[in-house]
Design a protein around this motif. Structure first.
Motif, PDB file in Angstrom:
ATOM      1  N   GLN A 316       1.023  -1.094   0.445  1.00 32.76           N
ATOM      2  CA  GLN A 316       0.185  -0.265   0.163  1.00 32.76           C
ATOM      3  C   GLN A 316       0.674   1.302   0.220  1.00 32.76           C
ATOM      4  OE1 GLN A 316      -2.644   1.782   3.066  1.00 32.76           O
ATOM      5  NE2 GLN A 316      -4.374   0.425   2.289  1.00 32.76           N
ATOM      6  N   LEU A 317       1.414   1.100   0.947  1.00 36.05           N
ATOM      7  CA  LEU A 317       2.804   2.149   1.214  1.00 36.05           C
ATOM      8  C   LEU A 317       3.689   2.462  -0.373  1.00 36.05           C
ATOM      9  CD1 LEU A 317       4.283   2.710   4.480  1.00 36.05           C
ATOM     10  CD2 LEU A 317       2.338   3.698   3.303  1.00 36.05           C
ATOM     11  N   ALA A 318       4.012   1.389  -1.137  1.00 29.60           N
ATOM     12  CA  ALA A 318       4.514   1.441  -2.657  1.00 29.60           C
ATOM     13  C   ALA A 318       3.350   2.608  -3.275  1.00 29.60           C
ATOM     14  CB  ALA A 318       4.763   0.568  -2.636  1.00 29.60           C
ATOM     15  N   SER A 319       2.169   1.831  -3.624  1.00 28.97           N
ATOM     16  CA  SER A 319       1.249   2.579  -4.094  1.00 28.97           C
ATOM     17  C   SER A 319       0.987   4.004  -4.084  1.00 28.97           C
ATOM     18  CB  SER A 319       0.065   1.542  -3.867  1.00 28.97           C
ATOM     19  OG  SER A 319      -0.851   2.254  -4.938  1.00 28.97           O
ATOM     20  N   TYR A 320       0.930   4.468  -2.563  1.00 26.62           N
ATOM     21  CA  TYR A 320       0.894   5.308  -2.739  1.00 26.62           C
ATOM     22  C   TYR A 320       1.851   6.370  -2.794  1.00 26.62           C
ATOM     23  CZ  TYR A 320       0.098   9.629   0.402  1.00 26.62           C
ATOM     24  OH  TYR A 320      -0.304  11.651   0.671  1.00 26.62           O
ATOM     25  N   LEU A 357       7.525  -0.506   6.899  1.00 34.79           N
ATOM     26  CA  LEU A 357       6.462   0.138   6.865  1.00 34.79           C
ATOM     27  C   LEU A 357       7.444   1.700   7.536  1.00 34.79           C
ATOM     28  CD1 LEU A 357       3.262  -1.450   8.570  1.00 34.79           C
ATOM     29  CD2 LEU A 357       4.552  -0.298   6.111  1.00 34.79           C
ATOM     30  N   GLU A 358       8.309   1.891   9.221  1.00 36.97           N
ATOM     31  CA  GLU A 358       8.609   2.944   9.077  1.00 36.97           C
ATOM     32  C   GLU A 358      10.215   3.678   8.072  1.00 36.97           C
ATOM     33  OE1 GLU A 358      10.483   1.924  13.263  1.00 36.97           O
ATOM     34  OE2 GLU A 358       8.863   1.747  13.769  1.00 36.97           O
ATOM     35  N   SER A 359      11.090   2.562   7.248  1.00 38.55           N
ATOM     36  CA  SER A 359      11.568   2.961   6.239  1.00 38.55           C
ATOM     37  C   SER A 359      11.154   3.668   4.892  1.00 38.55           C
ATOM     38  CB  SER A 359      12.229   2.106   6.351  1.00 38.55           C
ATOM     39  OG  SER A 359      13.316   2.537   4.846  1.00 38.55           O
ATOM     40  N   MET A 360      10.097   3.444   4.391  1.00 39.43           N
ATOM     41  CA  MET A 360       9.033   3.451   3.585  1.00 39.43           C
ATOM     42  C   MET A 360       8.778   5.187   3.786  1.00 39.43           C
ATOM     43  SD  MET A 360       8.084   0.043   2.068  1.00 39.43           S
ATOM     44  CE  MET A 360       6.788   1.210   0.433  1.00 39.43           C
ATOM     45  N   ALA A 361       7.815   4.875   5.240  1.00 37.06           N
ATOM     46  CA  ALA A 361       6.988   6.329   5.772  1.00 37.06           C
ATOM     47  C   ALA A 361       7.706   7.112   5.847  1.00 37.06           C
ATOM     48  CB  ALA A 361       6.374   6.014   6.366  1.00 37.06           C
ATOM     49  N   ARG A 363      10.977   7.550   3.741  1.00 42.87           N
ATOM     50  CA  ARG A 363      11.281   7.927   3.125  1.00 42.87           C
ATOM     51  C   ARG A 363      10.270   9.035   1.430  1.00 42.87           C
ATOM     52  NH1 ARG A 363      12.571   2.955  -0.110  1.00 42.87           N
ATOM     53  NH2 ARG A 363      10.042   3.598  -1.468  1.00 42.87           N
ATOM     54  N   ILE A 364       8.858   8.171   1.679  1.00 42.93           N
ATOM     55  CA  ILE A 364       8.049   9.050   0.878  1.00 42.93           C
ATOM     56  C   ILE A 364       7.631  10.744   2.003  1.00 42.93           C
ATOM     57  CG2 ILE A 364       5.764   9.258   1.044  1.00 42.93           C
ATOM     58  CD1 ILE A 364       5.651   6.049   0.507  1.00 42.93           C
ATOM     59  N   ASN A 365       8.393  10.962   3.282  1.00 41.87           N
ATOM     60  CA  ASN A 365       7.930  12.398   3.610  1.00 41.87           C
ATOM     61  C   ASN A 365       9.254  12.925   3.070  1.00 41.87           C
ATOM     62  OD1 ASN A 365       5.314  11.735   5.108  1.00 41.87           O
ATOM     63  ND2 ASN A 365       5.642  11.588   6.621  1.00 41.87           N
ATOM     64  N   GLY A 366      10.107  12.396   3.152  1.00 43.72           N
ATOM     65  CA  GLY A 366      11.432  12.888   2.872  1.00 43.72           C
ATOM     66  C   GLY A 366      11.546  14.032   0.974  1.00 43.72           C
ATOM     67  N   ARG A 367      10.638  12.677   0.678  1.00 43.21           N
ATOM     68  CA  ARG A 367      10.891  12.657  -0.881  1.00 43.21           C
ATOM     69  C   ARG A 367       9.974  13.824  -1.548  1.00 43.21           C
ATOM     70  NH1 ARG A 367       9.548   8.829  -5.356  1.00 43.21           N
ATOM     71  NH2 ARG A 367      10.189   9.805  -6.523  1.00 43.21           N
ATOM     72  N   PHE A 368       8.423  13.842  -0.271  1.00 38.49           N
ATOM     73  CA  PHE A 368       7.566  15.025  -1.081  1.00 38.49           C
ATOM     74  C   PHE A 368       7.091  15.860   0.275  1.00 38.49           C
ATOM     75  CE2 PHE A 368       7.176  10.863  -3.244  1.00 38.49           C
ATOM     76  CZ  PHE A 368       6.848  11.053  -4.755  1.00 38.49           C
ATOM     77  N   GLY A 369       7.572  15.599   1.190  1.00 36.74           N
ATOM     78  CA  GLY A 369       6.876  16.421   2.424  1.00 36.74           C
ATOM     79  C   GLY A 369       7.505  17.957   1.983  1.00 36.74           C
ATOM     80  N   SER A 370       6.457  18.954   2.231  1.00 42.62           N
ATOM     81  CA  SER A 370       7.353  20.065   2.778  1.00 42.62           C
ATOM     82  C   SER A 370       7.164  20.787   3.689  1.00 42.62           C
ATOM     83  CB  SER A 370       6.371  21.301   2.143  1.00 42.62           C
ATOM     84  OG  SER A 370       5.389  20.888   2.547  1.00 42.62           O
ATOM     85  N   PRO A 375       3.126  14.087   4.277  1.00 46.42           N
ATOM     86  CA  PRO A 375       2.519  13.573   3.098  1.00 46.42           C
ATOM     87  C   PRO A 375       1.754  12.372   3.745  1.00 46.42           C
ATOM     88  CG  PRO A 375       4.737  14.149   2.159  1.00 46.42           C
ATOM     89  CD  PRO A 375       4.364  14.630   3.497  1.00 46.42           C
ATOM     90  N   LEU A 376       2.499  11.475   5.056  1.00 44.71           N
ATOM     91  CA  LEU A 376       1.953   9.928   5.099  1.00 44.71           C
ATOM     92  C   LEU A 376       2.605  10.229   6.725  1.00 44.71           C
ATOM     93  CD1 LEU A 376       3.032   7.053   4.020  1.00 44.71           C
ATOM     94  CD2 LEU A 376       2.559   7.535   5.994  1.00 44.71           C
ATOM     95  N   VAL A 377       1.137   9.757   7.876  1.00 43.45           N
ATOM     96  CA  VAL A 377       0.700   9.991   8.599  1.00 43.45           C
ATOM     97  C   VAL A 377       1.365   8.389   9.146  1.00 43.45           C
ATOM     98  CG1 VAL A 377       0.315  10.572  10.838  1.00 43.45           C
ATOM     99  CG2 VAL A 377      -0.145  12.411   9.294  1.00 43.45           C
ATOM    100  N   LEU A 378       2.621   7.782  10.242  1.00 40.26           N
ATOM    101  CA  LEU A 378       2.409   6.634   9.931  1.00 40.26           C
ATOM    102  C   LEU A 378       2.337   5.594  11.850  1.00 40.26           C
ATOM    103  CD1 LEU A 378       2.644   3.012   9.536  1.00 40.26           C
ATOM    104  CD2 LEU A 378       4.620   3.791  10.203  1.00 40.26           C
ATOM    105  N   ILE A 379       0.864   5.622  12.314  1.00 37.77           N
ATOM    106  CA  ILE A 379       0.261   5.358  13.602  1.00 37.77           C
ATOM    107  C   ILE A 379       0.857   3.728  13.833  1.00 37.77           C
ATOM    108  CG2 ILE A 379      -0.750   5.269  15.518  1.00 37.77           C
ATOM    109  CD1 ILE A 379      -2.068   8.159  13.946  1.00 37.77           C
TER     110      ILE A 379
END
Length: 505
Positions: A316-320, A357-361, A363-370, A375-379
């Motif tokens: 799912q995170l890969a799809s996002y 999951l933590e690693s992907m989260a 990476r996603i926040n690092g790549r796209f966040g501002s 972009p993603l909140v992992l709980i």
């Protein structure tokens, strides 16, 4: 334990969990009702009021099972009546062998079709037999002549066979809360014949959906001389053609060694009345408003599940990540809240998934966040149910995409919480609930294209279509609720139990 027949129970529920919460107050243990009335346990307890006397058999950790101070039977009085709880003292070593190793490392991957994760070597089958025998003995001791014994789930597979030997007079019903695989997968288990013979000692064997029933029949036929006595057309409520798990007909009666075994497909539901009551509560409304204020104009995608390889969290995170990469216009306009709670923190397989999951989260926040957008909140901790209902109501999309799931109640909770009639459910074809929820947006979590396009479709769906789909889904979830499931299972036993029947909402 009760010795006189009049002290025995007409209904005995055999389930690994105790039907209450133990709380220590001033050095003494108090037994309190489960905090949330939502779930299986309260529904099972509700049946005690329909029998003269009830009992529950569960297990409890005990460092020294021979300790004379260990209360093997406690009497509980709560809103559901007065009933005995027979508690089996299991050592940490027994729990590890019976539950964490045999049930979770050997059975769980096979039940969900993950042969590559099956771990046979550490299994101590004699301990599994020993624990199941203890459950069967406790149930036999509690059961009155001709009583109903209702056994739950795969970690108690051998209880029916042992119980039939100990007490041939009782009626035995078994409900399987996970998927049941076809013969090619199930027969990987070296104990397959012993398990199947035990289940065929039941009067009723229940599963969530027709596919699991037919898979059970295929496994039984592969090893044993069983005859199909009755096959019926699957009812429309369980025959969504867009689901990979749909069936056109289902076996409802088998004959084995002179016995008739009924097979029942009864999907577990949720307590719709309770969820709707929470959804309309002022406290929930306030929390929902706070969530919406935090989101601003951003759209919320909500995913809730356990940290388990069957739940498809990594996929799912890969799809996002692909979605944000290929659709720059979505950046800053959506947020994924991914709740993934550890199923068992002590198991290496789940620790690895959590780390991924933590690693992907990150990476996603690092790549796209501002500075002003995450972009993603992992709980990774449990969310109180009231808060979860508020998030259900605030979400634009519920994104539920397990690789395999016996039922999945999160998607039903989402629909029940949407008393506003809005929201879109994206649901994996491989969740048992997909055979019911025909108006969910279907997706195949094994296909990148299917995953990505389904979420994009949900985000772009016009309001009238959203509301039309949700209205149909809510009606189905209300009809096939938790009471519907329990009643359906009891009716399969042809019982003339006292008390009013449940009415589906």
């Amino acid at each position: 334990m009760p010795s006189a027949e009049q002290d025995r129970s007409n209904l005995v529920i055999v389930y690994h969990r105790q039907p209450y919460e133990e709380v220590e107050v001033d050095g003494k243990i108090e037994y309190r009702e489960n905090k949330s009335p939502n779930g299986i346990v309260p529904t099972l307890k509700s049946f005690f009021g329909r029998f003269d006397k009830g009992a529950w058999v569960a297990w409890k950790h005990a460092d020294d099972p021979s300790n004379p101070e260990f209360d093997r039977v406690v009497e509980i009085s709560d809103a559901y009546g007065t009933y005995n709880v027979s508690r089996l003292p299991l050592t940490p070593e027994q729990v590890s062998s019976f539950y964490h190793i045999t049930s979770k490392e050997a059975f769980w991957p096979i039940l969900h079709g993950f042969k590559e994760r099956y771990n046979y070597d550490p299994v101590d089958w004699s301990t599994f037999r020993e624990v199941n025998w203890a459950f069967a003995e406790a149930a036999a001791e509690e059961a009155a002549p001709g009583a109903v014994v209702w056994v739950h789930d795969y970690n108690l597979w051998l209880v029916p066979g042992y119980l039939r030997t100990l007490r041939p007079d009782v009626k035995i019903s078994f409900f399987h809360h996970t998927p049941f695989p076809g013969a090619d997968i199930f027969n990987v288990l070296p104990w397959r014949k012993e398990i199947l013979e035990s289940l065929l000692a039941c009067d009723v064997v229940g599963f969530h959906i027709p596919r699991y029933v037919n898979n059970f029949v295929s496994a039984a036929r592969s090893l044993l001389e069983v005859d199909t006595q009755k096959r019926e057309k699957v009812k429309p409520e369980l025959n969504n053609q867009t689901s990979a798990l749909s069936e056109q007909s289902v076996v409802t009666e088998l004959a084995y060694e002179g016995r008739t075994v009924k097979l029942a497909a009864s999907p577990v539901g949720v307590d719709v009345d309770y969820i709707e009551e929470l959804a309309k509560n002022d406290v929930t409304a306030k929390r929902e408003a706070e969530i919406r204020a935090e989101l601003g104009d951003r759209r919320l995608i909500l995913s809730v599940g356990r940290t388990d390889y069957t739940k498809g969290g990594v996929e799912q995170l890969a799809s996002y990540e692909r979605l944000l990469e290929e659709n720059p216009d979505l950046r800053g306009k959506v947020q994924l809240m991914h709740v993934s709670v550890a199923a068992n923190a002590n198991m290496t397989a789940y620790q690895q998934i959590q780390e991924e999951l933590e690693s992907m989260a990150g990476r996603i926040n690092g790549r796209f966040g501002s500075f002003d957008w995450q972009p993603l909140v992992l709980i990774s901790r449990p969310v109180p149910f009231r808060d979860l209902v508020a998030y259900y109501r605030a979400a634009d999309v519920a994104w539920i995409t397990p690789l395999a799931d016996g039922m999945n109640l999160v998607c039903k909770e989402f629909c029940a919480a949407r008393t506003d009639g809005d929201g879109v459910l994206v649901l994996s074809e491989f969740a048992g609930a997909a055979v019911e929820l025909a108006t969910a947006v279907p997706t195949n979590p094994f296909s990148n294209k299917s995953m990505d396009s389904a979420l994009l479709h949900a985000l772009e769906m016009p309001e009238d279509e959203r509301r039309g789909r949700m209205a149909v889904a809510r009606k189905l979830v209300a009809k096939q609720d938790i009471r519907f499931w329990a009643e359906d299972q009891m009716q399969a036993l042809d019982l003339g139990v006292k008390g009013p029947s449940f009415e589906a909402a």
